[in-house]
Design a protein around this motif. Structure first.
Motif, PDB file in Angstrom:
ATOM      1  N   UNK A 119      10.567   1.090   6.379  1.00 50.47           N
ATOM      2  CA  UNK A 119       9.849   0.936   4.986  1.00 50.47           C
ATOM      3  C   UNK A 119       8.714   0.108   5.172  1.00 50.47           C
TER       4      UNK A 119
ATOM      5  N   UNK B  37       6.265   0.159   7.158  1.00 48.61           N
ATOM      6  CA  UNK B  37       5.191   1.097   7.549  1.00 48.61           C
ATOM      7  C   UNK B  37       4.869   1.864   6.254  1.00 48.61           C
ATOM      8  N   UNK B  38       6.034   2.436   5.939  1.00 48.90           N
ATOM      9  CA  UNK B  38       5.821   3.315   4.718  1.00 48.90           C
ATOM     10  C   UNK B  38       5.001   2.569   3.504  1.00 48.90           C
ATOM     11  N   UNK B  39       5.259   1.525   3.334  1.00 51.30           N
ATOM     12  CA  UNK B  39       4.654   0.704   2.162  1.00 51.30           C
ATOM     13  C   UNK B  39       3.262   0.197   2.687  1.00 51.30           C
TER      14      UNK B  39
ATOM     15  N   UNK C  83       1.521   2.246   4.614  1.00 51.25           N
ATOM     16  CA  UNK C  83       0.548   3.441   4.156  1.00 51.25           C
ATOM     17  C   UNK C  83       0.185   3.803   2.996  1.00 51.25           C
ATOM     18  N   UNK C  84       1.257   3.450   2.125  1.00 54.86           N
ATOM     19  CA  UNK C  84       0.782   3.470   0.593  1.00 54.86           C
ATOM     20  C   UNK C  84      -0.202   2.534   0.184  1.00 54.86           C
TER      21      UNK C  84
ATOM     22  N   UNK D 166      -3.459   3.921   0.991  1.00 52.92           N
ATOM     23  CA  UNK D 166      -3.915   5.069  -0.032  1.00 52.92           C
ATOM     24  C   UNK D 166      -4.272   4.255  -1.368  1.00 52.92           C
ATOM     25  N   UNK D 167      -3.659   3.437  -1.812  1.00 56.09           N
ATOM     26  CA  UNK D 167      -3.997   2.617  -2.959  1.00 56.09           C
ATOM     27  C   UNK D 167      -5.393   2.104  -2.871  1.00 56.09           C
TER      28      UNK D 167
ATOM     29  N   UNK E 203      -7.777   2.962  -1.023  1.00 56.00           N
ATOM     30  CA  UNK E 203      -8.631   4.173  -0.900  1.00 56.00           C
ATOM     31  C   UNK E 203      -9.126   4.537  -2.320  1.00 56.00           C
ATOM     32  N   UNK E 204      -8.154   4.564  -3.276  1.00 58.24           N
ATOM     33  CA  UNK E 204      -8.323   4.839  -4.689  1.00 58.24           C
ATOM     34  C   UNK E 204      -9.163   3.722  -5.439  1.00 58.24           C
TER      35      UNK E 204
ATOM     36  N   UNK F 173     -11.830   2.133  -5.561  1.00 54.46           N
ATOM     37  CA  UNK F 173     -13.300   2.201  -6.015  1.00 54.46           C
ATOM     38  C   UNK F 173     -13.336   2.986  -7.216  1.00 54.46           C
ATOM     39  N   UNK F 174     -12.271   3.902  -7.584  1.00 56.98           N
ATOM     40  CA  UNK F 174     -12.504   4.869  -8.442  1.00 56.98           C
ATOM     41  C   UNK F 174     -12.302   3.972 -10.118  1.00 56.98           C
ATOM     42  N   UNK F 175     -11.583   2.914  -9.849  1.00 57.71           N
ATOM     43  CA  UNK F 175     -11.315   2.085 -10.911  1.00 57.71           C
ATOM     44  C   UNK F 175     -12.444   1.201 -11.401  1.00 57.71           C
ATOM     45  N   UNK F 176     -13.481   1.083 -10.648  1.00 58.77           N
ATOM     46  CA  UNK F 176     -14.402   0.247 -10.968  1.00 58.77           C
ATOM     47  C   UNK F 176     -15.149   0.730 -12.217  1.00 58.77           C
TER      48      UNK F 176
END
Lengths: 293, 351
Positions: free
Chosen positions: A260, A262-264, A266-267, A270-271, A273-274, A276-279
């Motif tokens: 769990x 590792x799963x969190x 990697x999540x 990903x978060x 990684x996204x 910069x889109x919120x800037x």
């Protein structure tokens, strides 16, 4: 466009095939994956299923009573209205063959031994790996023997009992719930536990997490190595001593061979990684202006 | 009476989405715990079979399973391709089409739980004042082929090859291992099992890591990008294969020369389908369309854009409707009410 995509697919498949780990068996043996090797870990009556054949087309099932002398095995289908809704499977060399009926799905199987004033019943459920036509609840509700242990519910299709999970079973005598009855659990990993049925004749059983760490954990087709358990209850009435047992396989804990953390992790990657889109572009521009000023 | 309860198409769609979210994520609690209790087992939406209490699951897991266990294995024998090999797949596709015939791509825009989750996150992003990131025409052109690649490779190709023994058995359901809906819907039932990455084999670990990273990316990106996963979803491309066969469709009439200059429908489209502003007739019903109806809601002309079932108009654009709609929400989904000031700077005083 279509040709380009097909070409990409073929290239990707070729690359994947060459980079893939050693190709798995074309025909994997579900029997070996689902059940532990046979060993005399209990004196309670068992009804074990063994699969013969290596693919779905030629696979056959052999029901083998253990610790019980039965002349036949009875099979109930999840479609009780079907011609094969209830049948007797004669014992042959090695066991009673169970062929897959058209309805597929779940089958409840029992073996019965009567000796003197003792009645012993072994029961289990077999799932054929295909969607059945009907919900097996009616099959479980059908009264089959005097003393019964009935899963409520049984693990759904393509699932199994697993360690650390709670599962309910109903204990009934001649179709009526048996309250305050002691139920014994034994596992092929060496665990033993006792439970009591409640006022409704239902017992909640926690499948023990008794797998020992093994050097080689084999994970094949999402199935892990398993063990067997048997639940048993006895009851005396009318000068007869009844003993009934329900056995099935069970697997390791849901989080065995999973992480769990590792799963969190990697999540979160990903978060991030996204992010910069919120800037807000205006905020970024203002910051740049003030930095330049 | 229906209009008083649902004054806008968006309100009706939102209500349907929330209801279907409960049906697809929690419906098993009412329908029964067994797979045979599921509504169709071939739903044209990303309802997940890994959800232990799901009311139904998507067609893609059935397709992958059958390609892996039946068709792939039969092809490996190069001869035993009998009817009983293809029959289950034919049944799956048949059941899928029975549902798809009536709603077409509306399964994407009205039913899909992952689509609903992304829209809810986007609404939150609007309230938090996050910027809207739109795809340019060039950007959209680069993203669109990805969904076909996902369908051909992850849904159709690898499971077949796994069944044939050409690739590892763990590649029997690769799309399910990377699908964000698997994690999203199971987390909604407080089940963290699917969030935990498998560590048994390299392939399972890789796919799980990819799936978790994609899930994390999607739920943050959805704050600023409309329907980020829908753009690359293989179920969108699968549904696109059949969309011409359903009488439910989007139709755009050729109105007047101002149409191309208006462009409001393009702004309203959550999938950035720029063609909606320039194409007419059946060509306006693009492969990326999810039949959400926003283009029809925000078209300022009467009956230029319509949602139709056969010849029956279900909803048509209207100038009065447009005027009432834009009072509350912009075409891009920005509410006219104040955003939560926490994460956005207050307006400067001028003068």
């Amino acid at each position: 466009m279509t040709k380009t995509l097909l070409a990409c697919l073929l290239a990707a498949c070729a690359a994947t095939a060459s980079a893939a780990e050693a190709p798995a068996m074309v025909q994997h043996d579900h029997g070996a994956m689902m059940h532990s090797p046979s060993r005399s870990w209990t004196q309670l009556p068992l009804l074990k299923s063994r699969m013969k054949g290596q693919d779905m087309a030629s696979r056959s099932i052999i029901m083998q009573p253990q610790n019980i002398a039965a002349d036949a095995v009875e099979a109930w289908s999840n479609d009780l209205e079907d011609a094969n809704g209830h049948r007797q499977l004669p014992m042959e060399m090695g066991g009673a063959p169970l062929d897959k009926p058209a309805t597929g799905g779940f089958q409840m199987l029992t073996a019965r031994e009567v000796q003197g004033d003792g009645v012993r019943i072994a029961s289990t459920v077999h799932y054929f790996g295909e969607r059945g036509g009907k919900n097996p609840t009616a099959m479980f509700d059908q009264v089959k023997h005097e003393l019964e242990i009935i899963p409520q519910p049984y693990p759904r299709e393509h699932s199994r009992y697993r360690a650390n999970e709670d599962w309910q079973f109903a204990v009934r005598f001649k179709g009526q719930p048996l309250a305050g009855q002691q139920v014994v659990l034994e596992t092929s990993n060496g665990s033993r536990a006792e439970f009591l049925t409640d006022a409704l004749g239902v017992v909640k059983v926690k499948v023990p997490n008794d797998f020992k760490a093994e050097a080689a954990q084999r994970e094949n087709h999402g199935m892990r190595r398993g063990a067997d358990f048997v639940l048993a209850v006895s009851h005396a009435e009318g000068g007869l001593q009844y003993l009934t047992a329900f056995n099935s396989g069970y697997g390791e804990d849901a989080y065995a061979n999973r992480s769990l953390a590792m799963g969190m992790g990697f999540m979160l990657v990903g978060m991030l990684g996204a992010a910069p889109l919120l800037r807000n572009r205006k905020t970024a521009a203002r910051k740049e202006e003030s930095a330049n000023a | 009476m229906l209009k008083s309860i649902f004054p806008t198409l968006a309100r009706l769609r939102f209500t349907v989405q929330i209801l279907m979210l409960f049906v697809t994520v929690y419906g098993g609690a009412l329908l029964g715990s067994y797979t045979v209790d599921r509504i169709s087992k071939a739903l044209p939406s990303l309802a997940c079979a890994y959800d232990k209490v799901t009311g139904d699951h998507c067609v893609l897991i059935s397709v992958q399973h059958q390609l892996h266990h039946r068709i792939g294995e039969a092809l490996s024998k190069a001869g035993d391709v009998a009817l009983n090999v293809f029959l289950p797949t034919m049944i799956t596709v048949g059941v899928f089409f029975m549902f798809f015939f009536f709603l077409n791509k509306a399964f994407c825009g009205w039913i899909c739980p992952l689509g609903t989750v992304q829209e809810l996150i986007y609404k939150i992003g609007r309230r938090l004042g996050r910027p809207l990131q739109r795809f340019t025409k060039a950007g959209v052109g680069k993203v669109r082929p990805v969904k076909w690649f996902m369908l051909l490779l992850l849904v159709l190709g690898l499971p077949t090859l796994a069944g044939m023994g050409t690739v590892a058995n763990e590649l029997g359901d690769p799309f399910c291992q990377v699908c964000p809906s698997r994690i999203a819907t199971t987390l909604l039932t407080a089940d963290t099992e699917q969030l935990a990455v498998r560590t048994g084999t390299n392939i399972n670990f890789f796919l799980g890591a990819l799936g978790n990273a994609l899930f994390g990316f999607i739920i943050i990106a959805a704050l600023a990008v409309r329907q980020p996963f829908c753009r690359i979803c293989p179920l969108l491309s699968w549904n696109a294969l059949f969309q011409k066969l359903s009488p439910m469709r989007l139709v755009k009439k050729e109105a007047h020369e101002k149409c191309e200059k208006c462009g409001v429908c393009e702004k309203a489209c959550p999938m950035d389908i720029h063609e909606i502003g320039t194409a007419f007739g059946s060509k306006a019903f693009h492969e990326d369309c999810t039949l959400c109806g926003r283009c029809a809601e925000y078209c300022p002309d009467d009956d230029v854009i319509q949602l139709k079932f056969f010849v029956f108009k279900l909803f048509g654009s209207s100038r009065d409707y447009y005027k009432a709609r834009v009072k509350f929400e912009s075409p891009e989904g920005q509410p006219k009410k104040r955003v939560i000031p926490i994460l956005s700077k207050p307006a400067e005083n001028k003068g």
